[in-house]
Every structure is written in C-alpha cells, then in structure tokens.
Design a protein around this motif. Structure first.
Motif, PDB file in Angstrom:
ATOM      1  N   GLU A 281       0.804  -1.220   0.000  1.00 17.08           N
ATOM      2  CA  GLU A 281       0.000   0.000   0.000  1.00 17.08           C
ATOM      3  C   GLU A 281       0.838   1.271   0.000  1.00 17.08           C
ATOM      4  N   GLN A 282       2.085   1.160   0.441  1.00 12.63           N
ATOM      5  CA  GLN A 282       2.922   2.353   0.518  1.00 12.63           C
ATOM      6  C   GLN A 282       4.394   1.987   0.327  1.00 12.63           C
ATOM      7  N   ILE A 283       5.118   2.953  -0.226  1.00 12.55           N
ATOM      8  CA  ILE A 283       6.547   2.782  -0.510  1.00 12.55           C
ATOM      9  C   ILE A 283       7.307   3.880   0.225  1.00 12.55           C
ATOM     10  N   TYR A 284       8.373   3.478   0.887  1.00 19.72           N
ATOM     11  CA  TYR A 284       9.212   4.406   1.637  1.00 19.72           C
ATOM     12  C   TYR A 284      10.584   4.528   0.987  1.00 19.72           C
ATOM     13  N   LEU A 285      11.215   5.668   1.187  1.00 19.69           N
ATOM     14  CA  LEU A 285      12.612   5.857   0.798  1.00 19.69           C
ATOM     15  C   LEU A 285      13.195   6.966   1.643  1.00 19.69           C
TER      16      LEU A 285
END
Length: 165
Positions: free
Chosen positions: A117-121
């Motif tokens: 549902e979500q992508i982090y960086l």
C-alpha cells in the motif's frame, strides 16, 4: 537502452557497479565501500535471488548505467510496506531519464505485489535532484532523520519520503 530485473547471473556486473557507486558517492548510501568490498560474489548473487527484493538495472549497449532496489517487507504486520534503496545512476547519464524510468519500474512492481500500500525511501537532504525526482513521482516528505549518516567528520540528514500506491 534496456531495463530489466537483475538476476544472480548479473551479480558480478552489479557488484562492480555498486562498489563504484559506494566509492565515488559515499554520502548517498548508508552502506560503505569499505564494508561491501569484502562481500563475496556469492553474497551479491544471494541479494539478486531474494524473493522479497528486486533490483532493476538500466543498460546501454550492455553497460549498466543505473540501478534501484525495491524491498518488500515480509513480516506480517509490515507486508503493506515496501522500500526503495540503492538508487544510483552513472554520473555521465544523470538527467537523461534513467532514474525516473527505474523508479517507475520499482513503483509498478510494488503496485503489482500483493498487499503493498505504501513505498518508503530516504534521501540525503541536500541531494536536490533526487528529491525533485521523488517529489515529481508523488513521494511526500514525512520527516527528517537528523545526522542520519556520518561520512568522515561530516553529518548528513536523511529526508524521509513515502508514496501511497
């Protein structure tokens, strides 16, 4: 130009490219050249053979020009998340769209992955071109990790970004 998900057979090319990136741009990675130069070729093969990690590469006439890795969380309570790590484009090829193409492939793969549902960086706060790229793709800043890295005697802040998919 050819883009693909790197496989264990690409390990030597990937290792050489990554070591060059770590050596020439230590501020861009939490890993260090000094640590990773000691890793065996087999450890890079294992990285490229992980079911929860996908390293995308962009090639120009057989030469690797850019990489980015998407890591899917596999712990039950975190399976809705993925993270982008190890983004690097050969300096001579920057501003050519390679980074954007790689990021779009990673985002596409995350969207195709069950439950993400979500992508982090994270990106070093003073890396304006990378910050602009991520923002243009819809990533939003949600915090700052102050003094996240120490390179020599210099501290660098990480800007924490995420994208709902």
């Amino acid at each position: 130009m050819e883009k693909k998900i790197l496989e264990p057979t690409d390990a030597e090319t990937y290792r050489n490219f990554r070591l060059e990136a770590l050596l020439n741009h230590p501020e861009a990675f939490s890993s260090s050249y000094e640590e990773e130069k000691e890793f065996s070729l087999e450890s890079f093969e294992r990285r490229l053979n992980d079911d929860h990690s996908f390293t995308f590469g962009m090639f120009d006439n057989g030469q690797l020009m850019g990489i980015v890795t998407l890591v899917l969380e596999n712990r039950l309570k975190l399976q809705h998340r993925a993270k982008i790590v190890g983004m690097y484009v050969e300096p001579a090829k920057r501003r050519s769209g390679i980074g954007k193409q790689l990021m779009l492939e990673a985002i596409k793969k995350a969207k195709e992955s069950k439950g993400v549902e979500q992508i982090y960086l994270s990106v070093i706060s003073n890396n304006e071109p990378a910050r602009q790229l991520y923002s243009s793709l819809g990533f939003e800043t949600y915090g700052t990790d102050q003094r996240a890295l120490k390179v020599g005697n210099r501290y660098l802040d990480d800007e924490l970004m995420m994208l709902f998919v």
